[in-house]
Design a protein around this motif. Structure first.
Motif, short mmCIF file in Angstrom:
data_model
loop_
_atom_site.label_atom_id
_atom_site.label_comp_id
_atom_site.label_asym_id
_atom_site.label_seq_id
_atom_site.Cartn_x
_atom_site.Cartn_y
_atom_site.Cartn_z
N ASP A 1 -32.97 -57.76 33.23
CA ASP A 1 -33.95 -57.01 34.01
C ASP A 1 -33.44 -56.57 35.37
OD1 ASP A 1 -35.60 -57.48 31.91
OD2 ASP A 1 -36.88 -58.95 32.93
N VAL A 2 -32.43 -57.27 35.91
CA VAL A 2 -32.01 -56.99 37.28
C VAL A 2 -30.56 -56.52 37.35
CG1 VAL A 2 -31.74 -57.93 39.60
CG2 VAL A 2 -33.67 -58.67 38.18
N VAL A 3 -29.63 -57.34 36.90
CA VAL A 3 -28.21 -57.06 37.14
C VAL A 3 -27.72 -55.87 36.32
CG1 VAL A 3 -25.88 -58.00 37.01
CG2 VAL A 3 -27.78 -59.46 37.74
N VAL A 4 -27.98 -55.87 35.02
CA VAL A 4 -27.48 -54.79 34.15
C VAL A 4 -28.02 -53.41 34.58
CG1 VAL A 4 -27.50 -53.89 31.79
CG2 VAL A 4 -27.05 -56.32 32.21
N PRO A 5 -29.34 -53.26 34.86
CA PRO A 5 -29.83 -51.94 35.30
C PRO A 5 -29.17 -51.44 36.58
CG PRO A 5 -31.67 -53.34 34.64
CD PRO A 5 -30.46 -54.21 34.67
N TYR A 6 -28.85 -52.35 37.52
CA TYR A 6 -28.25 -51.89 38.77
C TYR A 6 -26.79 -51.52 38.58
CZ TYR A 6 -32.56 -53.40 40.95
OH TYR A 6 -33.88 -53.54 41.29
N ILE A 7 -26.11 -52.17 37.66
CA ILE A 7 -24.75 -51.75 37.32
C ILE A 7 -24.79 -50.32 36.77
CG2 ILE A 7 -22.78 -52.13 35.78
CD1 ILE A 7 -23.40 -55.14 35.94
N ALA A 8 -25.76 -50.08 35.88
CA ALA A 8 -25.92 -48.74 35.30
C ALA A 8 -26.26 -47.71 36.37
CB ALA A 8 -27.01 -48.78 34.22
N GLN A 9 -27.10 -48.10 37.32
CA GLN A 9 -27.50 -47.17 38.38
C GLN A 9 -26.31 -46.78 39.25
OE1 GLN A 9 -30.84 -45.84 39.11
NE2 GLN A 9 -29.39 -44.51 40.15
N LEU A 10 -25.50 -47.76 39.62
CA LEU A 10 -24.31 -47.47 40.44
C LEU A 10 -23.30 -46.62 39.68
CD1 LEU A 10 -23.71 -50.84 42.34
CD2 LEU A 10 -24.79 -48.75 43.17
N ASN A 11 -23.16 -46.88 38.38
CA ASN A 11 -22.28 -46.05 37.55
C ASN A 11 -22.77 -44.60 37.51
OD1 ASN A 11 -20.38 -48.00 36.81
ND2 ASN A 11 -21.63 -48.73 35.10
N LYS A 12 -24.09 -44.46 37.38
CA LYS A 12 -24.71 -43.13 37.33
C LYS A 12 -24.50 -42.40 38.66
CE LYS A 12 -29.23 -40.90 36.71
NZ LYS A 12 -30.67 -41.15 36.51
N ASN A 13 -24.70 -43.10 39.77
CA ASN A 13 -24.52 -42.50 41.09
C ASN A 13 -23.08 -42.03 41.29
OD1 ASN A 13 -27.16 -43.25 41.49
ND2 ASN A 13 -26.71 -44.90 42.93
N LYS A 14 -22.14 -42.85 40.85
CA LYS A 14 -20.74 -42.50 41.02
C LYS A 14 -20.38 -41.28 40.19
CE LYS A 14 -16.03 -44.32 40.58
NZ LYS A 14 -15.18 -45.42 40.09
N ALA A 15 -20.88 -41.23 38.94
CA ALA A 15 -20.58 -40.10 38.06
C ALA A 15 -21.17 -38.81 38.62
CB ALA A 15 -21.15 -40.38 36.66
N ALA A 16 -22.39 -38.89 39.15
CA ALA A 16 -23.04 -37.70 39.72
C ALA A 16 -22.28 -37.21 40.94
CB ALA A 16 -24.49 -38.03 40.09
N PHE A 17 -21.80 -38.14 41.76
CA PHE A 17 -21.04 -37.78 42.96
C PHE A 17 -19.72 -37.10 42.58
CE2 PHE A 17 -17.71 -38.94 46.02
CZ PHE A 17 -18.20 -38.30 47.15
#
Length: 640
Positions: free
Chosen positions: A615-631
């Motif tokens: 519920d916490v760690v995995v979603p935030y890893i995904a969010q940071l990956n998404k942010n990096k890809a978008a950047f």
């Protein structure tokens, strides 16, 4: 109109008002009172007219609804805007004749093209001037101050809708929507739904505008008649900008009032006092602060006696139960002390309330003023004002300031940047023996030393450090690339110093989580350099994942819940942050440690570990990956 928010507004206005665009809706320009909405739209109209090379007064019809209480009044205003000659004061004497002509019937040429656009018949009922404008589809209506109109909002919007929907006109509504919603909420017993429903039908797009400070200041100053006073105000635009930004009110209307009343203030002073530039600068600063605080309503005028009596200058935050000081203006505004106001607060009391100074109080204030006794400015401030120095004074001060900087007596970041800017300016103009490159090397060396020895004093809030000024004084030649290189060097040195502190900070955080996690949550919200470091630097990447997991799951209180909130606040964003991105690999290692821990345990504890991971760690890893890809995608598009 240089800021990005207003440029977006300009771009959309250009699109909306183009003849090729047949949209059948109005647009709404929203902004707080004093944010420059009216100035923005009038400047836009003026710019359009100048591009055309002629002023077509029938193209844009600007109507202020301030205080309007009937539709008939709006009709009159529209008529005057469309026909300024007929709407002028001399023409108003012919009003009764014009009305009689309407009753008797007649032909009228509305757009000066030689044809009869409107025929009035005595038997036709009076339907208002809105009938006129169906004949002039190119006219654009600008309705300002809707929230200050005395008519019900549904009636106003219905009236405007007639032009848009039935007359096929384009309309621009200029409004403080937050204030209007506040009014409608009171009228509708806690709801603003009626306004929003009507708005949805009429308004197709809402665009925001923000204060255009630099342009506004220049325009306000141009309105000052006396050339000498204009020169003084222009010389002190940095001071004006600094106080405006520090006030936090973003109210251009108050700023305009200060500049407009500045000549009146000067006329109240004795002739010999008006030539003391330092006194005038202090007076301008005091006037700006007082007007912003009093006229914004933050500090009532009735509190002046209380301020004088108490001997300190504070804003009072009131509620039903108490009255206590909540904000010290000496902390809010740079280089401001209540005791050193010019003139004194006693003088300002009569000026603010009655518009003039009490002669006796003013004399006493000037007699005791620091501006007419000993010069208490710092040496670097005196050197900044080099135009007022003799050659001997300049050489003495430039040598003294240099010595003080070299022996680490000057440690405040803004003062250091002033000194570096001055010496580069002096070097480039041959006023000192060093070259610019020598000054650059000297400055970098001293800055590195101050950072390493932790003697440099940086602002609590980085955003409060304005790029082109400090302490109300503009940097000499702020566009000099070498000066920017010095700032870059300082930022890099501070960053390196902060990074060296991160392992120690990480151990401190781990200890707080172990003993009382609320100690960390209380610390991180403080307005300190250390708290800022904890919020912005990749300090979590130095926390030992294995130790953290052991601490989190040996506790059966709210530690895990609070830590989940800390991670949410840190990572739950779509904005890419290169520093926080460095913690992505740490999150991955945390996930791995959670896996190990889960496999060792069983039952409820294993369930808690898996739930936290999922519920916490995995979603935030995904969010940071998404942010990096978008950047990275955006970066590639920019390069292409």
């Amino acid at each position: 109109m240089k800021n990005s928010v207003n440029q977006n507004a300009i771009n959309y206005l250009n699109y909306y008002l183009s003849k090729a665009n047949k949209n059948d809706f109005a647009i709404l320009i929203d902004g707080a009172w004093g944010s420059g909405k009216t100035h923005f739209i009038k400047s836009y109209i003026k710019a359009k007219e100048e591009v055309r090379g002629e002023v077509d007064e029938e193209k844009y019809l600007y109507i202020s609804l301030y205080g309007i209480s009937s539709v008939g009044e709006i009709d009159d205003l529209i008529f005057k805007a469309a026909h300024p000659i007929l709407g002028s004061k001399p023409a108003l004497l012919l009003g009764q004749v014009f009305k009689s002509a309407l009753k008797l019937g007649g032909n009228f040429d509305l757009n000066n093209n030689g044809s009869n656009d409107l025929k009035i018949d005595a038997s036709v009922p009076n339907v208002g001037l809105s009938t006129f404008f169906n004949k002039s589809k190119d006219w654009i209506f600008v309705f300002d101050d809707l929230e200050r109109c005395q008519l019900p909002i549904n009636q106003i919007l219905g009236y405007i809708n007639y032009f848009v929907e039935h007359g096929e006109h384009k309309a621009i509504l200029v409004i403080n929507e937050a204030e209007l919603l506040k009014q409608q909420t009171k009228i509708e017993n806690g709801h603003g739904d009626n306004y929003l429903l009507i708005k949805e039908k009429l308004v197709g797009r809402t665009i925001k505008v923000s204060s255009q400070l630099d342009e506004a200041i220049q325009n306000f100053i141009e309105g000052v008649a006396d050339p000498k006073q204009r020169i003084f105000l222009k010389k002190n635009t940095n001071l004006i900008s600094a106080v405006f930004n520090e006030s936090g009110y973003s109210n251009l209307r108050i700023l305009k009032r200060v500049i407009a009343e500045w000549p009146h203030f000067l006329n109240q002073l004795p002739e010999n006092i008006r030539n003391n530039e330092s006194f005038l600068m202090g007076s301008l600063r005091s006037m700006l602060i007082l007007y912003f605080e009093f006229q914004s309503g933050a500090l009532p005028l009735t509190d002046i006696d209380l301020i004088i009596k108490s001997g300190y200058f504070k804003i009072y935050e009131r509620n039903r139960n108490n009255s206590e000081a909540s904000l010290d203006l000496e902390s809010k505004y740079s280089f401001f002390k209540f005791e050193e106001m010019s003139p004194s607060i006693d003088c300002w009391k009569s000026f603010l309330i009655d518009g003039f100074f009490d002669d006796e109080v003013l004399k006493n204030s000037l007699r005791n003023s620091r501006y007419f006794t000993v010069d208490e400015r710092k040496d670097w401030e005196k050197l900044w004002d080099y135009d007022s120095l003799t050659n001997e004074q300049f050489l003495e001060l430039s040598d003294e300031v240099k010595k003080r900087f070299e022996n680490n007596s000057i440690t405040i970041e803004g003062e250091i940047k002033h000194i570096v800017a001055m010496y580069m300016f002096f070097a480039r103009n041959g006023l000192i023996s060093q070259t610019e490159d020598e000054v650059l090397a000297w400055a970098k060396s001293k800055i590195s030393e101050l950072v390493i020895t932790e003697k440099i004093v940086t602002p609590k809030k980085r955003e409060a450090f304005v790029e082109n000024q400090y302490g109300g004084l503009g940097f000499l030649d702020p566009t000099n690339p070498k000066l920017k290189e010095v700032q870059k060097h300082l930022t890099l040195e501070l960053s390196k110093k902060n990074i060296s502190k991160l392992p120690e900070c990480a151990n401190t955080i781990l200890g707080m989580i172990n003993s009382n996690i609320k100690t960390y949550t209380n610390l991180v919200i403080e307005d300190t350099e250390y708290a800022s470091l904890l919020r912005k630097a990749p300090v979590f990447s130095f926390i030992n994942s294995e130790s953290l997991v052991d601490i989190l799951f040996k506790k059966y209180d709210d530690t895990l819940l609070i830590f989940s909130g800390i991670l949410k606040q840190r990572y739950n964003t779509e904005a890419y942050n290169p520093d926080i991105e460095k913690e992505r690999l740490w999150l991955v290692s945390l996930e791995q440690e959670l896996d190990k821990k889960s496999k060792k345990e069983n039952g409820l504890l294993s369930y808690r570990i898996e739930k936290f991971k999922k519920d916490v760690v995995v979603p935030y890893i995904a969010q940071l990956n998404k942010n990096k890809a978008a950047f990275e995608k955006k970066l590639d598009e920019t390069k292409a």
